[in-house]
Design a protein around this motif. Structure first.
Motif, short mmCIF file in Angstrom:
data_model
loop_
_atom_site.label_atom_id
_atom_site.label_comp_id
_atom_site.label_asym_id
_atom_site.label_seq_id
_atom_site.Cartn_x
_atom_site.Cartn_y
_atom_site.Cartn_z
N ASN A 1 -4.10 2.89 -1.13
CA ASN A 1 -4.38 2.48 0.25
C ASN A 1 -5.88 2.54 0.53
OD1 ASN A 1 -4.05 1.76 2.92
ND2 ASN A 1 -3.31 3.76 3.58
N THR B 1 0.86 -1.18 0.00
CA THR B 1 0.00 0.00 0.00
C THR B 1 0.90 1.24 0.00
OG1 THR B 1 -0.10 -0.30 2.40
CG2 THR B 1 -2.05 -0.96 1.13
N LEU C 1 -9.18 -3.77 -1.93
CA LEU C 1 -7.74 -3.70 -1.72
C LEU C 1 -7.07 -5.04 -2.05
CD1 LEU C 1 -5.25 -2.17 -0.77
CD2 LEU C 1 -5.82 -2.81 1.59
#
Length: 390
Positions: A332, A311, A339
């Motif tokens: 992020n 991230t 994600l």
């Protein structure tokens, strides 16, 4: 009832430490460190690196909070005389008594330095220190809200002689923090950047880029590291039947952590040789953190040609990027599923294009070589803490 018994036992244990505390405080010293724990983590590894620079006499290090694990206990005790405070940092009567004794001992030194990271105990001690005591704060990262240690430190900013940070991102965060709290800009001049020490072994291990890819996750089992995201990535890769194996290193217990068949819980690894063996065999390292300061494990892996996918947190964008072809940064995101898919897409690219992976691996290794050549960690900390070094 059990809680009272436990507290009573802890108080007795604390009192039994008092003789050693007095003995350690009676010695002449240059420097006193205050760290919250010696648990497994990048910050704790950096603290060992710092303390190892100073000797004759050894610094005195206070562990002010509860350590989740004994991860770096031996390293701390080898680098300094260490006192784990326990109830001395918690029980009001004990704490107030200890503050007075600490202040008396430190103030009596000719040129003492008090330094530490993320310790409310240290900040509470500051008002009792005389002007000749140098107070040097170390800050690795910011927390997520106004309850964090950086906010707690605000009343003590005028007394702090220096604040050491790991990069430019933290300087910008301090600018905003000071603005919100009406701290004069002149105190920004006390901020100084020291890049963390980078180990470079100048050894590029032989890796098999054609077989099953070895993916490493090296982190504490804590919310900001988001191991749940890593496990979701592994689950998706298993569903897609990707030739990938995940190895999870940290304070994780196999019996308490459910993982898919393509994943193995290694647990804590404190032996550097053993950890390096995992890096030597590894192809990619995943960092799924919500926040980081510097991400030390990223650089440890790159030292062995392990390509990071992380991230975009902390200072990492200053060192790795797709453009440099030495690692990948993903957005992020807060949503776990979204994600995880960002990571999986990047993994799929390397699964399909092994020559690209090999190129990234070489570039990661060469990045660490360059950073190591430029690093002045030892000299900078010796200079900023102004004490006799090894």
């Amino acid at each position: 009832m059990l809680k009272k018994i436990k507290r009573f036992a802890e108080n007795i244990t604390a009192l039994s430490k008092y003789s050693n505390i007095k003995t350690q405080l009676s010695k002449k010293r240059n420097i006193y460190f205050f760290f919250p724990s010696w648990s497994f983590g990048g910050a704790e590894r950096v603290h060992v690196d710092i303390m190892n620079l100073f000797n004759d006499p050894k610094p005195l290090c206070f562990i002010t909070d509860r350590s989740i694990t004994n991860g770096f206990q031996k390293e701390f005790q080898a680098a300094a005389d260490v006192i784990e405070l326990g109830r001395w940092a918690e029980k009001k009567e004990l704490k107030q008594h200890l503050f007075k004794k600490l202040a008396e001992a430190i103030n009596a030194q000719e040129s003492p330095v008090v330094s530490g990271w993320c310790s409310r105990f240290m900040y509470d001690l500051i008002p009792l220190l005389e002007p000749h005591v140098q107070v040097i704060d170390i800050m690795h990262n910011f927390t997520d809200d106004d309850k964090g240690i950086e906010w707690y430190s605000i009343p003590h900013v005028p007394r702090i002689n220096k604040r050491i940070v790991v990069g430019k991102v933290l300087i910008q965060q301090f600018k905003e923090l000071y603005r919100l709290n009406n701290v004069p800009d002149k105190y920004l001049e006390k901020l100084t950047v020291i890049q963390n020490k980078i180990a470079f072994d100048d050894f590029f291990p032989v890796k098999d880029y054609e077989g099953v890819l070895q993916i490493l996750f090296v982190a504490r089992n804590s919310p900001e590291k988001r191991p749940n995201v890593l496990i979701r990535i592994a689950e998706i890769c298993h569903q897609l039947n990707l030739p990938i194996e995940f190895k999870i290193i940290g304070d994780f217990k196999a019996e308490e952590t459910a993982v898919p068949p393509n994943s193995l819980i290694i647990g804590e690894v404190h032996d550097k040789t053993i950890l390096n063996n995992y890096y030597k065999e590894g192809h990619l390292l995943l960092l799924t953190s919500h926040r980081e300061s510097w991400g030390l494990v990223v650089f440890e892996g790159m030292n062995m040609g392990v390509v990071p996918i992380s991230t975009n947190v902390g200072e990492l964008s200053n060192y790795i990027s797709t453009k440099k072809e030495n690692g990948i940064l993903v957005e992020n995101l807060d949503n776990i599923e979204d994600l995880a898919m960002l990571f999986v897409k990047e993994l799929e690219i390397f699964v399909k294009n092994r020559s690209l992976l090999k190129s990234f691996s070489n570039n990661a290794f060469n990045t660490i070589k360059q950073l190591s050549d430029e690093c002045d960690f030892d000299e900078a900390y010796r200079r900023e803490l102004s004490v006799v070094a090894k």
